[in-house]
Design a protein around this motif. Structure first.
Motif, mmCIF file in Angstrom:
data_model
loop_
_atom_site.group_PDB
_atom_site.id
_atom_site.type_symbol
_atom_site.label_atom_id
_atom_site.label_comp_id
_atom_site.label_asym_id
_atom_site.label_seq_id
_atom_site.Cartn_x
_atom_site.Cartn_y
_atom_site.Cartn_z
ATOM 1 N N THR A 22 1.618 -0.649 1.275
ATOM 2 C CA THR A 22 2.916 -1.286 1.054
ATOM 3 C C THR A 22 3.419 -1.941 2.337
ATOM 4 N N TYR A 38 -6.396 0.707 -0.987
ATOM 5 C CA TYR A 38 -5.401 0.711 -2.057
ATOM 6 C C TYR A 38 -4.152 1.461 -1.632
ATOM 7 N N ASP A 39 -3.093 1.260 -2.398
ATOM 8 C CA ASP A 39 -1.796 1.876 -2.139
ATOM 9 C C ASP A 39 -1.310 1.556 -0.723
ATOM 10 N N ASP A 58 -3.748 -2.517 -5.721
ATOM 11 C CA ASP A 58 -2.439 -1.858 -5.570
ATOM 12 C C ASP A 58 -1.854 -2.104 -4.184
ATOM 13 N N TYR A 100 -6.001 4.151 2.518
ATOM 14 C CA TYR A 100 -5.013 4.236 1.438
ATOM 15 C C TYR A 100 -3.759 4.977 1.906
ATOM 16 N N HIS A 101 -2.721 4.931 1.066
ATOM 17 C CA HIS A 101 -1.442 5.590 1.357
ATOM 18 C C HIS A 101 -0.910 5.177 2.733
#
Length: 468
Positions: free
Chosen positions: A379, A376-377, A413, A342-343
């Motif tokens: 981009t 998740y998260d 996400d 994530y992130h």
């Protein structure tokens, strides 16, 4: 500490059999005695001083030609072996338009550190221009510095300790010795039935380690899977800058359970299956930037494999990187995902080519998981995909031969922002079942390269199952 080479003057010469050399790299497993020959296709002059150009095997339309440019190079004159009718300098965001004169192209480097030249409308025998490492060289007399002087070095392996720096001078070439009975065996019979020996350059449970310089590491002579190129396990504050690796026979530069990782201006050219470029596995806080990667597997990907006490992969930034994807994925999350990922942000990057088309989940940008983690998260932002043979985007939850967990994972996400797609691209979206769906997969401000207007992504989705 200065380390003298076995051969102070290394000149590999030209390929003895050019037609045979053209086919090297097509077989994804074969080793060759050397991964470098003088280029039969290009000569390059940096500010009118000739620099050596090498050819090295790759998967498609090889060899790949490359040179290292001295620091501060401004003007490039590149001479091709045949008449140039047209030429393109990539990535296109560099906005370089070359002057073409018969067999020559001329242009200014600007502030680019990795450029690629293609001629006459084909991707065959491209020329990569890599600038030398711009970080200050360490003190060669420092006892914590391993300073490899220019020339050919034959090394069994190198174990790095805390506070050490490995420096490859411009012109230094490191070649691994063949494994023998004295080598530590990491796996006597891996999934491919191969023997895996101690890694070539490695560190475990160390801090403050640097690998830098503008030299080359050539792994081409080793058998498939014999040694990974550079491996860090449970290390903190690791920096790798400037170097070139070619011919990796297994993973090129994985980080297992590491923290505070910085990779800058690293270049990788390889053709073999499983020659992943940069894999961040259960690694926290990493910045990968300004790299050029063309390998025989994933280029820059995140994973979680639970091989160290540190678990989960998070707080990752990948930016300003160029990838030529010959077989699998350019950027994303790939396969083994036993703990959460994530992130993470991939931004301001370019996919020069993406020729991978041998299975469903290969793509330019991917979130593909085969274990039970939550991802998740994530981009993907401001990325240009210039060419794609399979799916430009693939998000999927699967169970396959790489799976360890019995249960399926979750993906949610995931954002694709300001992505430029090629013509006729497709998107593949597939969850696993009603309890393991893709959730909140967002596309914003995306367009096709030949058009200025934004597109509605729904019209390009090839498969869409178990998605909410």
């Amino acid at each position: 500490m200065r380390i003298s080479p076995a051969e102070a003057i290394f000149d590999p010469g030209y390929a003895d059999n050019l037609s045979e050399y053209l086919t090297r790299g097509v077989n994804p497993h074969d080793p060759f005695p050397c991964g470098l020959v003088r280029s039969s296709y290009w000569r390059v002059y940096a500010d009118e001083k000739e620099v050596i150009v090498y050819d090295t095997p790759v998967t498609h339309a090889g060899p790949h030609c490359f040179t290292m440019l001295p620091k501060g190079t401004k003007r490039i004159r590149a001479v091709h072996h045949s008449v140039i009718r047209k030429a393109v300098v990539l990535p296109e965001r560099a906005e370089i338009i070359p002057i073409i004169k018969n067999k020559e192209i001329i242009f200014d480097m600007g502030d680019a550190c990795n450029l690629l030249v293609e001629t006459n409308g084909t991707s065959g025998r491209p020329l990569s221009l890599f600038t030398e490492d711009y970080t200050p060289a360490p003190d060669p007399e420092d006892e914590n510095v391993l300073w490899f002087e220019p020339g050919l070095h034959r090394i069994r392996n190198i174990e790095l300790k805390s506070n050490q720096t490995l420096y490859l001078s411009p012109g230094a070439i490191l070649v691994p010795e063949q494994p023998d009975e004295s080598d530590l065996i990491l796996d006597a019979n891996d999934w491919a039935g191969k023997v895996c020996y101690q890694d070539f350059i490695f560190a475990k449970d160390q801090k403050n380690i640097k690998i830098c310089g503008s030299g080359i590491i050539d792994m081409t002579a080793l058998d498939w899977h014999a040694r990974r190129t550079i491996v860090f396990t449970s290390c903190e504050k690791v920096e790798v800058t400037g170097i070139v690796t070619i011919g990796a026979c297994s993973w090129t530069m994985p980080f297992f359970g590491c923290k505070n990782v910085y990779v800058d201006c690293v270049r990788m050219l390889a053709y073999r299956e499983n020659s992943d470029g940069i894999d961040l596995v259960d690694t926290h806080i990493a910045l990968i930037e300004n790299c050029f990667i063309r390998t025989g597997d994933d280029a820059i990907c995140l994973k979680s494999m639970s091989q160290t006490p540190r678990i989960e992969t998070h707080d990752i930034l990948v930016r300003n990187c160029c990838v030529w994807n010959d077989k699998v994925r350019a950027f994303g999350i790939a396969g083994e995902t036993r703990h959460n990922v994530y992130h993470a942000v991939f931004e301001h990057c370019d996919v020069i080519h993406s020729f991978a088309d041998w299975t469903t989940e290969v793509c330019a940008l991917g979130v593909y998981i085969c274990d039970a983690a939550e991802v998740y998260d994530i981009t993907f932002r401001d990325i240009v995909i210039r060419q794609e043979s399979n799916h430009a985007v693939c998000c999927c939850i699967v169970k396959d031969k790489w799976s360890t967990d019995t249960g399926a994972g979750q993906i949610y996400d995931i954002r694709f922002e300001n992505i430029t797609f090629p013509e006729d691209f497709t998107v593949y979206l597939s969850g696993y079942d009603d309890n393991h769906k893709l959730r909140n997969i967002c596309f914003e401000n995306c367009k096709v390269s030949s058009k200025e207007t934004q597109i509605e992504i729904e019209g390009f989705v090839d498969t869409c199952s178990y998605v909410t």
